[in-house]
Design a protein around this motif. Structure first.
Motif, PDB file in Angstrom:
ATOM      1  N   ARG A  48       0.829  -1.205   0.000  1.00  0.00           N
ATOM      2  CA  ARG A  48       0.000   0.000   0.000  1.00  0.00           C
ATOM      3  C   ARG A  48       0.864   1.256   0.000  1.00  0.00           C
ATOM      4  O   ARG A  48       0.555   2.235  -0.702  1.00  0.00           O
ATOM      5  N   LYS A  49       1.948   1.223   0.796  1.00  0.00           N
ATOM      6  CA  LYS A  49       2.839   2.392   0.816  1.00  0.00           C
ATOM      7  C   LYS A  49       3.488   2.599  -0.549  1.00  0.00           C
ATOM      8  O   LYS A  49       3.584   3.739  -1.038  1.00  0.00           O
TER       9      LYS A  49
ATOM     10  N   ALA B 163       0.948   3.991  -2.938  1.00  0.00           N
ATOM     11  CA  ALA B 163       0.653   5.405  -2.665  1.00  0.00           C
ATOM     12  C   ALA B 163       1.745   6.306  -3.213  1.00  0.00           C
ATOM     13  O   ALA B 163       1.463   7.333  -3.865  1.00  0.00           O
TER      14      ALA B 163
ATOM     15  N   TRP C 167      -2.524   4.666   4.498  1.00  0.00           N
ATOM     16  CA  TRP C 167      -1.692   4.067   3.459  1.00  0.00           C
ATOM     17  C   TRP C 167      -0.237   4.527   3.590  1.00  0.00           C
ATOM     18  O   TRP C 167       0.648   3.910   3.021  1.00  0.00           O
TER      19      TRP C 167
ATOM     20  N   PHE D  17      -3.862   9.781   1.328  1.00  0.00           N
ATOM     21  CA  PHE D  17      -3.306   8.482   1.661  1.00  0.00           C
ATOM     22  C   PHE D  17      -2.964   8.367   3.148  1.00  0.00           C
ATOM     23  O   PHE D  17      -3.143   7.302   3.761  1.00  0.00           O
TER      24      PHE D  17
END
Length: 365
Positions: free
Chosen positions: A306-307, A310, A364, A359
């Motif tokens: 997810r990071k 993002a 995120w 985010f």
């Protein structure tokens, strides 16, 4: 017809080879049986007779008296040493083979009038931390030959000494007077008591590992859990198969173990059942810890993805704008406007900050 002259003989191939004198290994020198004997004693009415006996002199003394029995203790004998004992005590060759080569599963066998019991011993290896240990349990073996007027214990491994068992029995003549089967019970009881001690130590290691796995900000490599599970599997392989031999000794009236000793063996059987249940519980707990660790790794990977996604989305916006304005068309909007560059950079910066805030709000980033 004239006879032909004799054909010259060819030289031997062995004579053409270089001499290996001084290199060939000589015949193996047999090691005396006494080198493998830890202790040998004659017991009459529960008391040890004074003096030292060889394995042959001890059984000769018992059979001359017509009473008592011999307890012969051996440590890791080789084939020649075990053959010498087998000739004196009438042991079957299959039992001798098992006693020499070891690495047997716990079992109980009967050859004529001799019972052969195999026990696996377990020792706990002390370590500073369960997360850094390379070995937790160490295994060995004890074989017991039970005859009418003798009992022979053969052990493999440095941690499975029986001197304490012998001393305890010698301090209890009433128990020792029950005969060779009393020694069989004492050895089995000693081994199962060691199981209880080892499982107590491993239980502490399992509890520590459980706390480490479920600590919020602590990462435990899954290899450490696998190591502990491997040691528990080794413990289970040593403990679980012993239930059948103990049941045969405690319940069957066809074996040479007297009824008085079978009562004591039932107590050993109860302790063994407790140990087997605890080992099965350890196995289940560690299996759940493996699942928990894998789930934690999977969750961490999802968070990392997810990071990464993002940051890729944030970086894609200026990349897209730069790609559009880098196409070098003459009639692009605001291409020759004085403040066009600054406006585009400002819009891209505001959009990137907005994406970052969105985010971060959704966890995120």
């Amino acid at each position: 017809m004239p006879s032909l002259p004799p054909r010259p003989s060819l030289p031997s191939l062995h004579s053409l080879r270089p001499s290996n004198r001084g290199q060939a290994a000589g015949p193996k020198v047999p090691v005396p049986t006494a080198r493998a004997i830890v202790d040998c004693a004659v017991y009459v009415d529960g008391h040890r007779l004074p003096g030292k006996y060889t394995h042959s002199a001890a059984i000769a003394e018992v059979r001359k008296r017509g009473e008592g029995f011999v307890w012969l203790g051996l440590h890791a004998p080789d084939e020649g040493q075990m053959d010498g004992v087998a000739q004196c005590y009438g042991l079957h060759e299959l039992m001798v083979e098992d006693a020499v080569h070891a690495h047997q599963r716990p079992k109980l066998e009967r050859y004529d009038d001799v019972l052969f019991l195999v026990l696996r011993t377990i020792s706990y290896v002390e370590h500073e931390s369960v997360t850094t240990a390379n070995e937790i349990v160490e295994s060995g073996e004890i074989m017991v030959f039970l005859g009418r007027d003798f009992v022979i214990t053969v052990r493999h491994g440095e941690h499975s000494g029986l001197s304490g068992v012998r001393q305890t029995l010698e301090n209890n003549p009433e128990q020792l007077a029950l005969g060779p089967s009393a020694v069989l019970h004492a050895v089995a009881d000693h081994v199962v008591d060691e199981y209880l001690e080892v499982t107590g130590s491993i239980e502490r290691d399992v509890d520590v590992m459980e706390e480490e796995v479920f600590s919020p900000h602590h990462h435990v490599p899954i290899e450490n859990i696998y190591l502990l599970k491997r040691e528990v599997v080794e413990l289970r392989r040593s403990v679980t198969p012993l239930s059948t031999p103990l049941n045969q000794l405690a319940q069957s009236s066809e074996n040479p173990v007297p009824k008085a000793v079978r009562r004591y063996l039932r107590d050993v059987q109860d302790h063994h059942t407790l140990v087997a249940e605890r080992v099965a519980e350890f196995d289940e707990v560690l299996s759940s810890l493996v699942d928990a660790a894998l789930a934690r790794v999977t969750m961490q990977q999802n968070m990392d993805m997810r990071k990464i996604s993002a940051w890729v989305a944030i970086a894609a916006l200026p990349t897209m704008v730069a790609g559009i304005y880098g196409m070098n068309f003459d009639n692009m909007p605001e291409l020759h406007w004085k403040y066009g560059y600054y406006i585009v950079v400002a819009v891209v910066a505001v959009a990137c900050v907005g994406l970052f805030a969105t985010f971060r709000k959704n966890d995120w980033l």
